[in-house]
Design a protein around this motif. Structure first.
Motif, PDB file in Angstrom:
ATOM      1  N   ALA A 249       0.837  -1.211   0.000  1.00  0.00           N
ATOM      2  CA  ALA A 249       0.000   0.000   0.000  1.00  0.00           C
ATOM      3  C   ALA A 249       0.869   1.257   0.000  1.00  0.00           C
ATOM      4  O   ALA A 249       0.624   2.198  -0.752  1.00  0.00           O
ATOM      5  N   GLN A 250       1.900   1.237   0.830  1.00  0.00           N
ATOM      6  CA  GLN A 250       2.721   2.439   0.963  1.00  0.00           C
ATOM      7  C   GLN A 250       3.518   2.730  -0.304  1.00  0.00           C
ATOM      8  O   GLN A 250       3.813   3.880  -0.610  1.00  0.00           O
ATOM      9  N   GLN A 251       3.821   1.666  -1.062  1.00  0.00           N
ATOM     10  CA  GLN A 251       4.548   1.881  -2.323  1.00  0.00           C
ATOM     11  C   GLN A 251       3.742   2.703  -3.328  1.00  0.00           C
ATOM     12  O   GLN A 251       4.310   3.317  -4.226  1.00  0.00           O
ATOM     13  N   VAL A 252       2.414   2.660  -3.192  1.00  0.00           N
ATOM     14  CA  VAL A 252       1.582   3.463  -4.094  1.00  0.00           C
ATOM     15  C   VAL A 252       0.886   4.595  -3.321  1.00  0.00           C
ATOM     16  O   VAL A 252      -0.112   5.148  -3.766  1.00  0.00           O
ATOM     17  N   ALA A 253       1.460   4.942  -2.161  1.00  0.00           N
ATOM     18  CA  ALA A 253       0.952   6.053  -1.347  1.00  0.00           C
ATOM     19  C   ALA A 253      -0.515   5.898  -0.987  1.00  0.00           C
ATOM     20  O   ALA A 253      -1.277   6.864  -0.942  1.00  0.00           O
ATOM     21  N   SER A 254      -0.937   4.667  -0.741  1.00  0.00           N
ATOM     22  CA  SER A 254      -2.305   4.408  -0.297  1.00  0.00           C
ATOM     23  C   SER A 254      -2.299   4.385   1.238  1.00  0.00           C
ATOM     24  O   SER A 254      -1.399   3.798   1.843  1.00  0.00           O
ATOM     25  N   PRO A 255      -3.279   5.052   1.882  1.00  0.00           N
ATOM     26  CA  PRO A 255      -3.237   5.180   3.348  1.00  0.00           C
ATOM     27  C   PRO A 255      -3.359   3.832   4.069  1.00  0.00           C
ATOM     28  O   PRO A 255      -4.066   2.937   3.616  1.00  0.00           O
TER      29      PRO A 255
ATOM     30  N   ALA B 190      -8.384  -1.591   2.071  1.00  0.00           N
ATOM     31  CA  ALA B 190      -7.910  -2.676   1.202  1.00  0.00           C
ATOM     32  C   ALA B 190      -8.236  -2.413  -0.273  1.00  0.00           C
ATOM     33  O   ALA B 190      -7.393  -2.616  -1.151  1.00  0.00           O
ATOM     34  N   LEU B 191      -9.448  -1.940  -0.536  1.00  0.00           N
ATOM     35  CA  LEU B 191      -9.855  -1.788  -1.938  1.00  0.00           C
ATOM     36  C   LEU B 191      -9.207  -0.569  -2.584  1.00  0.00           C
ATOM     37  O   LEU B 191      -8.942  -0.568  -3.794  1.00  0.00           O
ATOM     38  N   LEU B 192      -8.913   0.444  -1.769  1.00  0.00           N
ATOM     39  CA  LEU B 192      -8.186   1.598  -2.304  1.00  0.00           C
ATOM     40  C   LEU B 192      -6.776   1.159  -2.699  1.00  0.00           C
ATOM     41  O   LEU B 192      -6.251   1.535  -3.760  1.00  0.00           O
ATOM     42  N   MET B 193      -6.187   0.329  -1.850  1.00  0.00           N
ATOM     43  CA  MET B 193      -4.857  -0.197  -2.137  1.00  0.00           C
ATOM     44  C   MET B 193      -4.879  -1.061  -3.403  1.00  0.00           C
ATOM     45  O   MET B 193      -3.961  -1.003  -4.230  1.00  0.00           O
ATOM     46  N   ALA B 194      -5.933  -1.829  -3.589  1.00  0.00           N
ATOM     47  CA  ALA B 194      -6.050  -2.642  -4.807  1.00  0.00           C
ATOM     48  C   ALA B 194      -6.109  -1.741  -6.035  1.00  0.00           C
ATOM     49  O   ALA B 194      -5.368  -1.925  -7.008  1.00  0.00           O
ATOM     50  N   SER B 254     -11.074  -1.978  29.509  1.00  0.00           N
ATOM     51  CA  SER B 254     -10.835  -2.928  28.421  1.00  0.00           C
ATOM     52  C   SER B 254     -10.143  -2.173  27.280  1.00  0.00           C
ATOM     53  O   SER B 254     -10.539  -1.044  26.964  1.00  0.00           O
ATOM     54  N   PRO B 255      -9.087  -2.742  26.694  1.00  0.00           N
ATOM     55  CA  PRO B 255      -8.304  -1.994  25.699  1.00  0.00           C
ATOM     56  C   PRO B 255      -9.108  -1.645  24.437  1.00  0.00           C
ATOM     57  O   PRO B 255      -9.954  -2.416  24.002  1.00  0.00           O
ATOM     58  N   THR B 256      -8.801  -0.486  23.859  1.00  0.00           N
ATOM     59  CA  THR B 256      -9.582   0.022  22.724  1.00  0.00           C
ATOM     60  C   THR B 256      -8.724   0.458  21.532  1.00  0.00           C
ATOM     61  O   THR B 256      -8.984   1.504  20.927  1.00  0.00           O
ATOM     62  N   PRO B 257      -7.704  -0.331  21.155  1.00  0.00           N
ATOM     63  CA  PRO B 257      -6.848   0.160  20.063  1.00  0.00           C
ATOM     64  C   PRO B 257      -7.617   0.406  18.767  1.00  0.00           C
ATOM     65  O   PRO B 257      -7.447   1.452  18.128  1.00  0.00           O
ATOM     66  N   ILE B 258      -8.470  -0.521  18.365  1.00  0.00           N
ATOM     67  CA  ILE B 258      -9.138  -0.386  17.068  1.00  0.00           C
ATOM     68  C   ILE B 258     -10.301   0.597  17.153  1.00  0.00           C
ATOM     69  O   ILE B 258     -10.470   1.457  16.289  1.00  0.00           O
ATOM     70  N   SER B 259     -11.082   0.522  18.230  1.00  0.00           N
ATOM     71  CA  SER B 259     -12.206   1.465  18.332  1.00  0.00           C
ATOM     72  C   SER B 259     -11.708   2.900  18.467  1.00  0.00           C
ATOM     73  O   SER B 259     -12.332   3.829  17.940  1.00  0.00           O
ATOM     74  N   SER B 260     -10.571   3.102  19.135  1.00  0.00           N
ATOM     75  CA  SER B 260     -10.038   4.464  19.252  1.00  0.00           C
ATOM     76  C   SER B 260      -9.611   4.992  17.882  1.00  0.00           C
ATOM     77  O   SER B 260      -9.888   6.142  17.523  1.00  0.00           O
ATOM     78  N   LEU B 261      -8.929   4.125  17.107  1.00  0.00           N
ATOM     79  CA  LEU B 261      -8.527   4.534  15.755  1.00  0.00           C
ATOM     80  C   LEU B 261      -9.761   4.835  14.902  1.00  0.00           C
ATOM     81  O   LEU B 261      -9.818   5.859  14.201  1.00  0.00           O
ATOM     82  N   LEU B 262     -10.757   3.950  14.948  1.00  0.00           N
ATOM     83  CA  LEU B 262     -11.967   4.162  14.143  1.00  0.00           C
ATOM     84  C   LEU B 262     -12.676   5.447  14.546  1.00  0.00           C
ATOM     85  O   LEU B 262     -13.185   6.181  13.694  1.00  0.00           O
ATOM     86  N   TYR B 263     -12.690   5.709  15.842  1.00  0.00           N
ATOM     87  CA  TYR B 263     -13.337   6.946  16.304  1.00  0.00           C
ATOM     88  C   TYR B 263     -12.636   8.162  15.706  1.00  0.00           C
ATOM     89  O   TYR B 263     -13.280   9.098  15.236  1.00  0.00           O
ATOM     90  N   ASP B 264     -11.317   8.123  15.694  1.00  0.00           N
ATOM     91  CA  ASP B 264     -10.561   9.241  15.108  1.00  0.00           C
ATOM     92  C   ASP B 264     -10.824   9.348  13.606  1.00  0.00           C
ATOM     93  O   ASP B 264     -10.997  10.439  13.065  1.00  0.00           O
ATOM     94  N   LEU B 265     -10.841   8.197  12.923  1.00  0.00           N
ATOM     95  CA  LEU B 265     -11.089   8.217  11.473  1.00  0.00           C
ATOM     96  C   LEU B 265     -12.496   8.738  11.171  1.00  0.00           C
ATOM     97  O   LEU B 265     -12.692   9.543  10.256  1.00  0.00           O
TER      98      LEU B 265
END
Lengths: 270, 270
Positions: A249-255, B190-194, B254-265
């Motif tokens: 992903a990073q090679q094509v600057a995709s987040p 994933a699909l943006l990277m594709a 309870s740890p929130t690594p993914i929910s915290s990231l999603l909240y920011d996004l």
């Protein structure tokens, strides 16, 4: 009689897939760095080679399923491998590597008059035994047609064509493994939160996997989490493949917000 | 003839659910902050009230589906609502709120001799119209039995019992919405990277949603992404509910690594 097949890499997936090929009547020449892994195959009539090139029959098919990019490149560049494969020969690559590695290797094969075709495997070892593998595939059309019966005999229940350009099927594999890691870690975060709030994780996952998330991945990983098993066991595959996803992903600057977080979580997992 | 039902909240989900109730033969008294939303219901025989308490029939059922915790609390604490509902009365709460809000409201209802029962709704408006809603439910057993036919008439295709303690079904709803946001953002990454690597997102999602990720959520959001539609449109629900998930997790450490990231996004999404 079926044509002689070369098979390199007798790991978790390679061994049951090679076993399936023997059972389907394909004579096999096999190679593995750790030769003892071949024992059950030799008992069923496979021939063991001392080096990769020795499994290759000119103009025929050699299948490889090895750990990573470096292992795959070392097979391809080993003495005599490409020379022996030669015109009409097909290297059926089943490993999960970088799309750029696949493209580079495809070009090197072409220089030797042979064809590199990619068919990275979705499935756990039990799925190989049960002939329930899903296989994206890319490469020249004629070569794809030649390997199709072989992929089915190895345990493929579905083969998906991603065109003639090598790299596309490898990319799909990286996407699938990224989505698996994401689903697994998300379920783990959610079910831990349920448990700490006094709600039975098994009841939660039972509802969700019989409704909105009624998919094999959610059922199998949800069950593991609810039963307190580790998410991916001792497997280093999720870390390796999320790393490959992120790099591609990073090679094509995709987040890469989620894949970067998952890579960090997987890196710090026991 | 069916008993008179009170219904408060005629938003995206509330309106089609109330319409289903009328179609099933339940007489309705409805209330909505914006009265004009009730027009189609009035044409079918519903009665419009000027304030929440006016839809309540003592000892009967009042259903509410409102935007958030504050809106739900303001209905419950509005003049006469709890007093009129009284002994034998059931407040069927369909909104997505914090489990702690649900517990607090359940206690307040008990003080007035009536019952608060929770049944937060999984489903888009089209699913309500098609009677394809999934509904987790929690509260006293007898009250659950009384509301069961109502939940089916509203559009429930499956109702899942999470016990007698209010809060559990609400927690399941937060988990479901968190997993939906996680799946949606992961697919988008994933699909943006594709696409940036020259691989058709539609072909990728077609393979994955017919194999490992063969689930309604992946099919519907995958299709949206592949068709370049926005993931969640203008909906503020994902941000609100991931916020509630995160808060509920953090309250029990309870740890929130993914929910915290999603909240920011989600917070920085347009």
């Amino acid at each position: 009689m079926s044509e002689m097949i070369g098979f390199i890499g007798l790991g978790q997936l390679g061994l049951p897939m090679a076993t399936n090929l023997l059972a389907a009547g394909y004579p096999l020449r096999v190679y593995n760095r750790t030769a003892s892994k071949a024992e059950s195959l030799l008992a069923r009539g496979a021939h063991l080679a001392n080096q990769p090139a020795d499994v290759v029959t000119s103009g025929r098919i050699v299948a490889t399923i090895v750990w990573d990019d470096a292992a795959l490149e070392s097979v391809v560049m080993s003495d005599g491998f490409l020379e022996r494969l030669g015109p009409g020969g097909i290297h059926l690559s089943l490993s999960t590597v970088l799309p750029e590695t696949a493209k580079k290797l495809a070009a090197i094969h072409a220089q030797h008059g042979c064809v590199y075709i990619e068919a990275p495997i979705f499935g756990v070892p039990e799925a190989a035994v049960a002939h329930q593998l899903w296989i994206p595939c890319a490469g020249p059309r004629e070569a794809k047609e030649r390997v199709q019966p072989l992929l089915q005999a190895m345990g493929g229940q579905g083969i998906f064509d991603f065109g003639e350009e090598v790299g596309a099927a490898t990319l799909v594999k990286l996407i699938g493994n990224f989505l698996i890691s994401s689903a697994g870690y998300s379920m783990r975060e959610a079910l831990l939160m349920a448990e700490k709030n006094g709600v039975d994780p098994k009841a939660v996952i039972d509802m969700l996997t019989s409704t909105l998330f009624n998919a094999p991945i959610y059922r199998s990983y949800g069950k593991r989490i609810a039963e307190k098993a580790t998410l991916f066991g001792q497997s280093k595959i999720p870390l390796k493949d999320v790393g490959l996803f992120k790099k591609t992903a990073q090679q094509v600057a995709s987040p890469t917000p989620i894949s970067s977080l998952l890579y960090d979580l997987l890196s710090s997992a026991e």
